[in-house]
Motif scaffolding. Structure first.
Motif, PDB file in Angstrom:
ATOM      1  N   LEU A 197       0.822  -1.207   0.000  1.00  0.00           N
ATOM      2  CA  LEU A 197       0.000   0.000   0.000  1.00  0.00           C
ATOM      3  C   LEU A 197       0.857   1.259   0.000  1.00  0.00           C
ATOM      4  CD1 LEU A 197      -2.822  -1.017   2.522  1.00  0.00           C
ATOM      5  CD2 LEU A 197      -3.065  -0.648   0.056  1.00  0.00           C
ATOM      6  N   ALA A 198       1.944   1.228   0.798  1.00  0.00           N
ATOM      7  CA  ALA A 198       2.841   2.382   0.851  1.00  0.00           C
ATOM      8  C   ALA A 198       3.512   2.605  -0.497  1.00  0.00           C
ATOM      9  CB  ALA A 198       3.897   2.177   1.940  1.00  0.00           C
ATOM     10  N   THR A 199       3.968   1.499  -1.110  1.00  0.00           N
ATOM     11  CA  THR A 199       4.616   1.599  -2.422  1.00  0.00           C
ATOM     12  C   THR A 199       3.649   2.132  -3.467  1.00  0.00           C
ATOM     13  OG1 THR A 199       6.049  -0.263  -1.865  1.00  0.00           O
ATOM     14  CG2 THR A 199       5.869   0.329  -4.196  1.00  0.00           C
ATOM     15  N   ALA A 200       2.424   1.610  -3.434  1.00  0.00           N
ATOM     16  CA  ALA A 200       1.414   2.064  -4.395  1.00  0.00           C
ATOM     17  C   ALA A 200       1.114   3.544  -4.206  1.00  0.00           C
ATOM     18  CB  ALA A 200       0.137   1.240  -4.223  1.00  0.00           C
ATOM     19  N   THR A 201       1.051   3.977  -2.951  1.00  0.00           N
ATOM     20  CA  THR A 201       0.778   5.390  -2.667  1.00  0.00           C
ATOM     21  C   THR A 201       1.882   6.280  -3.216  1.00  0.00           C
ATOM     22  OG1 THR A 201      -0.419   4.791  -0.657  1.00  0.00           O
ATOM     23  CG2 THR A 201       0.341   7.069  -0.840  1.00  0.00           C
ATOM     24  N   ILE A 202       3.138   5.839  -3.004  1.00  0.00           N
ATOM     25  CA  ILE A 202       4.279   6.617  -3.508  1.00  0.00           C
ATOM     26  C   ILE A 202       4.209   6.752  -5.017  1.00  0.00           C
ATOM     27  CG2 ILE A 202       6.791   6.583  -3.821  1.00  0.00           C
ATOM     28  CD1 ILE A 202       6.970   5.330  -1.013  1.00  0.00           C
ATOM     29  N   TYR A 203       3.953   5.633  -5.703  1.00  0.00           N
ATOM     30  CA  TYR A 203       3.933   5.670  -7.164  1.00  0.00           C
ATOM     31  C   TYR A 203       2.736   6.445  -7.703  1.00  0.00           C
ATOM     32  CZ  TYR A 203       7.966   2.788  -8.120  1.00  0.00           C
ATOM     33  OH  TYR A 203       9.253   2.339  -8.235  1.00  0.00           O
ATOM     34  N   LEU A 204       1.635   6.461  -6.950  1.00  0.00           N
ATOM     35  CA  LEU A 204       0.502   7.282  -7.361  1.00  0.00           C
ATOM     36  C   LEU A 204       0.832   8.768  -7.247  1.00  0.00           C
ATOM     37  CD1 LEU A 204      -2.515   5.361  -5.779  1.00  0.00           C
ATOM     38  CD2 LEU A 204      -2.095   5.722  -8.222  1.00  0.00           C
ATOM     39  N   CYS A 205       1.681   9.114  -6.288  1.00  0.00           N
ATOM     40  CA  CYS A 205       2.046  10.515  -6.077  1.00  0.00           C
ATOM     41  C   CYS A 205       3.153  10.979  -7.019  1.00  0.00           C
ATOM     42  CB  CYS A 205       2.512  10.735  -4.628  1.00  0.00           C
ATOM     43  SG  CYS A 205       1.203  10.498  -3.402  1.00  0.00           S
ATOM     44  N   LEU A 206       3.929  10.032  -7.553  1.00  0.00           N
ATOM     45  CA  LEU A 206       5.082  10.405  -8.366  1.00  0.00           C
ATOM     46  C   LEU A 206       4.729  11.262  -9.575  1.00  0.00           C
ATOM     47  CD1 LEU A 206       7.372   7.243  -8.318  1.00  0.00           C
ATOM     48  CD2 LEU A 206       7.821   9.478  -7.304  1.00  0.00           C
ATOM     49  N   PRO A 207       3.705  10.894 -10.367  1.00  0.00           N
ATOM     50  CA  PRO A 207       3.403  11.738 -11.530  1.00  0.00           C
ATOM     51  C   PRO A 207       3.143  13.188 -11.156  1.00  0.00           C
ATOM     52  CG  PRO A 207       2.247   9.646 -11.692  1.00  0.00           C
ATOM     53  CD  PRO A 207       2.843   9.699 -10.319  1.00  0.00           C
ATOM     54  N   ALA A 208       2.423  13.412 -10.057  1.00  0.00           N
ATOM     55  CA  ALA A 208       2.144  14.784  -9.633  1.00  0.00           C
ATOM     56  C   ALA A 208       3.428  15.493  -9.223  1.00  0.00           C
ATOM     57  CB  ALA A 208       1.151  14.777  -8.474  1.00  0.00           C
ATOM     58  N   ALA A 209       4.301  14.779  -8.478  1.00  0.00           N
ATOM     59  CA  ALA A 209       5.568  15.381  -8.047  1.00  0.00           C
ATOM     60  C   ALA A 209       6.451  15.697  -9.239  1.00  0.00           C
ATOM     61  CB  ALA A 209       6.289  14.431  -7.089  1.00  0.00           C
ATOM     62  N   GLU A 210       6.518  14.755 -10.192  1.00  0.00           N
ATOM     63  CA  GLU A 210       7.340  14.978 -11.378  1.00  0.00           C
ATOM     64  C   GLU A 210       6.797  16.135 -12.199  1.00  0.00           C
ATOM     65  OE1 GLU A 210       7.198  11.107 -13.062  1.00  0.00           O
ATOM     66  OE2 GLU A 210       8.835  10.323 -11.834  1.00  0.00           O
ATOM     67  N   CYS A 211       5.473  16.249 -12.264  1.00  0.00           N
ATOM     68  CA  CYS A 211       4.851  17.346 -13.003  1.00  0.00           C
ATOM     69  C   CYS A 211       5.219  18.689 -12.378  1.00  0.00           C
ATOM     70  CB  CYS A 211       3.336  17.165 -13.027  1.00  0.00           C
ATOM     71  SG  CYS A 211       2.459  18.403 -13.995  1.00  0.00           S
ATOM     72  N   VAL A 212       5.245  18.735 -11.034  1.00  0.00           N
ATOM     73  CA  VAL A 212       5.632  19.965 -10.340  1.00  0.00           C
ATOM     74  C   VAL A 212       7.071  20.335 -10.681  1.00  0.00           C
ATOM     75  CG1 VAL A 212       6.109  20.975  -8.077  1.00  0.00           C
ATOM     76  CG2 VAL A 212       3.990  19.703  -8.454  1.00  0.00           C
ATOM     77  N   PHE A 213       7.973  19.343 -10.667  1.00  0.00           N
ATOM     78  CA  PHE A 213       9.367  19.598 -11.015  1.00  0.00           C
ATOM     79  C   PHE A 213       9.485  20.121 -12.443  1.00  0.00           C
ATOM     80  CE2 PHE A 213      10.744  16.866  -7.410  1.00  0.00           C
ATOM     81  CZ  PHE A 213      11.718  17.708  -6.898  1.00  0.00           C
ATOM     82  N   GLU A 214       8.769  19.491 -13.364  1.00  0.00           N
ATOM     83  CA  GLU A 214       8.835  19.902 -14.768  1.00  0.00           C
ATOM     84  C   GLU A 214       8.349  21.337 -14.942  1.00  0.00           C
ATOM     85  OE1 GLU A 214       6.557  16.934 -16.739  1.00  0.00           O
ATOM     86  OE2 GLU A 214       8.064  15.357 -16.454  1.00  0.00           O
ATOM     87  N   LYS A 215       7.230  21.669 -14.309  1.00  0.00           N
ATOM     88  CA  LYS A 215       6.696  23.027 -14.426  1.00  0.00           C
ATOM     89  C   LYS A 215       7.631  24.042 -13.784  1.00  0.00           C
ATOM     90  CE  LYS A 215       1.787  21.828 -14.764  1.00  0.00           C
ATOM     91  NZ  LYS A 215       0.441  21.921 -14.129  1.00  0.00           N
ATOM     92  N   THR A 216       8.252  23.650 -12.665  1.00  0.00           N
ATOM     93  CA  THR A 216       9.175  24.552 -11.981  1.00  0.00           C
ATOM     94  C   THR A 216      10.402  24.832 -12.837  1.00  0.00           C
ATOM     95  OG1 THR A 216       8.451  23.746  -9.811  1.00  0.00           O
ATOM     96  CG2 THR A 216      10.572  24.884  -9.910  1.00  0.00           C
ATOM     97  N   ILE A 217      10.968  23.779 -13.434  1.00  0.00           N
ATOM     98  CA  ILE A 217      12.158  23.950 -14.274  1.00  0.00           C
ATOM     99  C   ILE A 217      11.816  24.736 -15.534  1.00  0.00           C
ATOM    100  CG2 ILE A 217      13.861  22.726 -15.673  1.00  0.00           C
ATOM    101  CD1 ILE A 217      13.775  20.487 -13.577  1.00  0.00           C
ATOM    102  N   GLU A 218      10.671  24.429 -16.139  1.00  0.00           N
ATOM    103  CA  GLU A 218      10.257  25.165 -17.340  1.00  0.00           C
ATOM    104  C   GLU A 218      10.059  26.642 -17.027  1.00  0.00           C
ATOM    105  OE1 GLU A 218       6.982  24.898 -20.975  1.00  0.00           O
ATOM    106  OE2 GLU A 218       6.748  23.642 -19.193  1.00  0.00           O
ATOM    107  N   SER A 219       9.432  26.926 -15.893  1.00  0.00           N
ATOM    108  CA  SER A 219       9.231  28.314 -15.488  1.00  0.00           C
ATOM    109  C   SER A 219      10.567  29.004 -15.242  1.00  0.00           C
ATOM    110  CB  SER A 219       8.375  28.363 -14.223  1.00  0.00           C
ATOM    111  OG  SER A 219       8.252  29.687 -13.746  1.00  0.00           O
ATOM    112  N   PHE A 220      11.503  28.291 -14.601  1.00  0.00           N
ATOM    113  CA  PHE A 220      12.830  28.852 -14.338  1.00  0.00           C
ATOM    114  C   PHE A 220      13.532  29.211 -15.646  1.00  0.00           C
ATOM    115  CE2 PHE A 220      17.397  28.021 -14.191  1.00  0.00           C
ATOM    116  CZ  PHE A 220      17.810  28.923 -13.223  1.00  0.00           C
ATOM    117  N   LEU A 221      13.484  28.307 -16.627  1.00  0.00           N
ATOM    118  CA  LEU A 221      14.157  28.554 -17.904  1.00  0.00           C
ATOM    119  C   LEU A 221      13.535  29.739 -18.641  1.00  0.00           C
ATOM    120  CD1 LEU A 221      14.697  24.880 -19.143  1.00  0.00           C
ATOM    121  CD2 LEU A 221      16.429  26.457 -18.259  1.00  0.00           C
ATOM    122  N   LYS A 222      12.219  29.849 -18.578  1.00  0.00           N
ATOM    123  CA  LYS A 222      11.554  30.975 -19.240  1.00  0.00           C
ATOM    124  C   LYS A 222      11.896  32.294 -18.551  1.00  0.00           C
ATOM    125  CE  LYS A 222       7.687  28.403 -21.246  1.00  0.00           C
ATOM    126  NZ  LYS A 222       6.219  28.166 -21.254  1.00  0.00           N
TER     127      LYS A 222
END
Length: 257
Positions: A13-38
């Motif tokens: 359950l813990a592993t599944a929860t982590i992997y369910l959260c990963l896409p959202a966390a990765e999306c935040v990182f991507e948006k943050t880096i894209e915003s930084f570059l712009k």
């Protein structure tokens, strides 16, 4: 036993929860880096003190000298003055994919510089294999079209500080043109060398990069890992509220509307 089974269920359950959260966390990182570059691109005509960067567009070197003396091959001294590179802020982000699971999927950043222009006053004196005499003295100009740069990596599986591994760098040039005043003493050879580079320069640089790539990548990976924690803090603003924002005091006025 029942306790062992329950522990396994909790772990799943813990592993599944982590992997369910990963896409959202990765999306935040991507948006943050894209915003930084712009945000960076509209400030690159100014120095950025909090990043320790000079103005990058144009990138200027007032004066530099170099020399090389490989017996029987190259005997060379040269200098540049008022060297400027234009177009570094006009990059286009083609792909930005961040994966934060250690050792699994690669993260990738792919950007294109549509048109980069280099200009300088230069000197180049010496010889190549004692056959071609260099007589360079004047203006040097280079144009690069559609320079594509891709960097990818994996997060290193480690209990130590955050680090990347398996760094990969790919570079492609759409076109390359040079014009160096009086590069070689003999005019016919000078014209031939310019024509050769302008015709085959992309392939020649590709061969040079392929030859030097392993050593260069090792050095770049070492530098990135030594700076990674501080770099992430600057990009994400994760400095605990201490110190000014990364672009503090730098106006976003380098691009015309």
């Amino acid at each position: 036993t029942k306790k062992v089974k329950m522990r396994k269920i909790h772990l799943l359950l813990a592993t599944a929860t982590i992997y369910l959260c990963l896409p959202a966390a990765e999306c935040v990182f991507e948006k943050t880096i894209e915003s930084f570059l712009k945000e960076l691109s509209v400030r690159m005509c100014h120095p950025i003190p909090n990043l320790g960067l000079p103005a990058l567009d144009p990138l200027t070197v007032n004066h530099a000298e170099t020399a090389m003396d490989n017996k029987y091959l190259i005997d060379f001294t040269g200098s540049i003055d008022n060297f400027k590179v234009h177009g570094l802020s006009d990059f286009v982000i083609n792909k930005l994919s961040i994966n934060i699971v250690p050792g699994v999927t690669r993260s990738t950043i792919n950007v294109t510089f549509p048109y980069t222009y280099l200009k300088s006053i230069y000197t180049a004196k010496g010889s190549l294999a004692y056959i071609l005499n260099l007589a360079g003295d004047g203006n040097a100009e280079t144009t690069i079209t559609d320079f594509n740069f891709e960097i990818s990596w994996r997060i290193k599986a480690s209990i130590g500080p955050l680090a990347i591994t398996a760094l990969k760098i790919d570079m492609l040039l759409g076109d390359l043109k040079i014009n160096f005043d009086n590069l070689l003493e003999e005019e016919r050879i000078n014209n031939f060398v310019h024509a050769l580079v302008n015709e085959m320069g992309v392939e020649l640089l590709g061969d040079i990069w392929n030859y030097e790539q392993p050593t260069a990548i090792d050095k770049v990976e070492t530098i990135i890992n030594s700076k990674l924690p501080d770099l992430l803090k600057l990009i994400t603003g994760g400095n605990g509220g201490e110190g000014p924002p990364v672009f503090d005091g730098v106006e976003p006025d380098c691009k015309s509307e």
